[in-house]
Design a protein around this motif. Structure first.
Motif, short mmCIF file in Angstrom:
data_model
loop_
_atom_site.label_atom_id
_atom_site.label_comp_id
_atom_site.label_asym_id
_atom_site.label_seq_id
_atom_site.Cartn_x
_atom_site.Cartn_y
_atom_site.Cartn_z
N SER A 89 0.81 -1.22 0.00
CA SER A 89 0.00 0.00 0.00
C SER A 89 0.84 1.27 0.00
CB SER A 89 -0.98 -0.01 1.18
OG SER A 89 -0.29 -0.16 2.40
N GLY A 90 2.15 1.14 0.25
CA GLY A 90 3.04 2.31 0.16
C GLY A 90 3.66 2.76 1.47
N LYS A 91 3.51 1.97 2.54
CA LYS A 91 4.00 2.38 3.86
C LYS A 91 5.52 2.58 3.86
CE LYS A 91 2.38 -1.40 5.80
NZ LYS A 91 1.85 -2.06 4.58
N THR A 92 6.24 1.55 3.38
CA THR A 92 7.71 1.64 3.38
C THR A 92 8.17 2.72 2.41
OG1 THR A 92 7.92 -0.67 4.05
CG2 THR A 92 9.84 0.32 3.00
N THR A 93 7.49 2.85 1.28
CA THR A 93 7.84 3.91 0.32
C THR A 93 7.70 5.28 0.97
OG1 THR A 93 7.08 2.49 -1.47
CG2 THR A 93 7.34 4.82 -1.98
#
Ligand SMILES: Nc1ncnc2c1ncn2[C@@H]1O[C@H](COP(=O)(O)OP(=O)(O)OP(=O)(O)O)[C@@H](O)[C@H]1O
Ligand SMILES: [Mg+2]
Length: 248
Positions: free
Chosen positions: A47-51
């Motif tokens: 979902s994009g958390k680490t990004t």
């Protein structure tokens, strides 16, 4: 009350977008985090958390948008310069210097921090390292080789190394993966005691009970967008959040 009377947020993320080729991993994310805030970041896999936290720490450059800390624009700065300004990252997989003792690992981190002129002498650094280890509960293992540590103690050492940077913002990306229930509670208590001081913490965690207990606010991402942000119980009860997790 005028705007000027409102406290400035510690971290400000403005209209952040990150694309990989044609794929939009983060789509126009804006969020403020206040000093000392315990902030939970959730969302399904991919979902994009680490990004997002990579764009905050500087590991990734955003395609558009801005990240600032205490009013200073960090967007052009590389990760080491952001670290010196107070953004510390606790990694998913602890990467200690395995042939060194716990204390030596801390001293290395403090040497790096000393670039700011905070700590001059080796004796001073040793004292500072011991005081961090005491705070984290690792003082009894100061002389142990990193290779001899259990998983939970490695996570604690990673936290201690992050603290050595004197952070204003600590980012914890799945620091509790693979730990037992009681170990999760132990690391969580530690993180909560740090967050209660003046260190803001962004915690990414798949263990929902941990996120609920830890966070003052929770933000849920789905497909690179914010689908809910607010009090933990509200976010968990949100229909879009439940859908995102059930994948319906
Ligand atoms: N370097 C990259 N190149 C191409 N695509 C990437 C890259 N990094 C991440 N992605 C893609 O961006 C999306 C978001 O990935 P990200 O790692 O931020 O998700 P996440 O929410 O941290 O997931 P998880 O819970 O599995 O850790 C995914 O679809 C991922 O495949
Ligand atoms: Mg991730």
């Amino acid at each position: 009350m005028t705007d000027a009377a409102m406290p400035e947020p510690l971290l400000r993320v403005e209209s952040l977008t990150k694309s990989f080729g044609g794929f939009v991993a983060l789509d126009n994310i804006s969020v403020d985090i206040r000093k000392g805030e315990r902030f939970g970041l959730i969302g399904p896999n991919g979902s994009g958390k680490t990004t997002l936290v990579n764009c905050i720490s500087g590991a990734l450059r955003p395609s558009r948008g801005r990240v600032s800390l205490a009013g200073e624009d960090l967007t052009p700065l590389p990760p080491n310069q952001r670290a010196r300004r107070g953004i510390a990252r606790s990694f998913q997989i602890p990467r200690p210097f395995r042939s060194m003792t716990v204390l030596e690992n801390l001293m290395v981190a403090l040497d790096f921090a000393a670039g700011r002129g905070v700590l001059e002498s080796a004796a001073h650094r040793r004292d500072a390292a011991m005081s961090i280890l005491t705070r984290i509960g690792l003082a009894p293992k100061a002389g142990a080789l990193a290779t001899a540590l259990t998983q939970v103690d490695l996570r604690k050492m990673e936290l201690a190394r992050a603290l050595a940077m004197g952070p204003k913002l600590l980012i914890s990306d799945e620091a509790m993966a693979g730990l037992s229930h009681s170990e999760v509670d132990e690391v969580l208590d530690l993180l909560m005691s740090l967050g209660g001081e003046d260190i803001a913490i962004i915690m990414i965690e798949h263990i929902m009970q941990a996120v609920m207990r830890f966070s003052e606010r929770v933000m849920c991402l789905d497909a690179g967008r914010i689908i809910a942000i607010g009090a933990p119980a509200e976010v968990m009860a949100n229909a879009r959040v439940q859908e995102a997790y059930l994948g319906v």
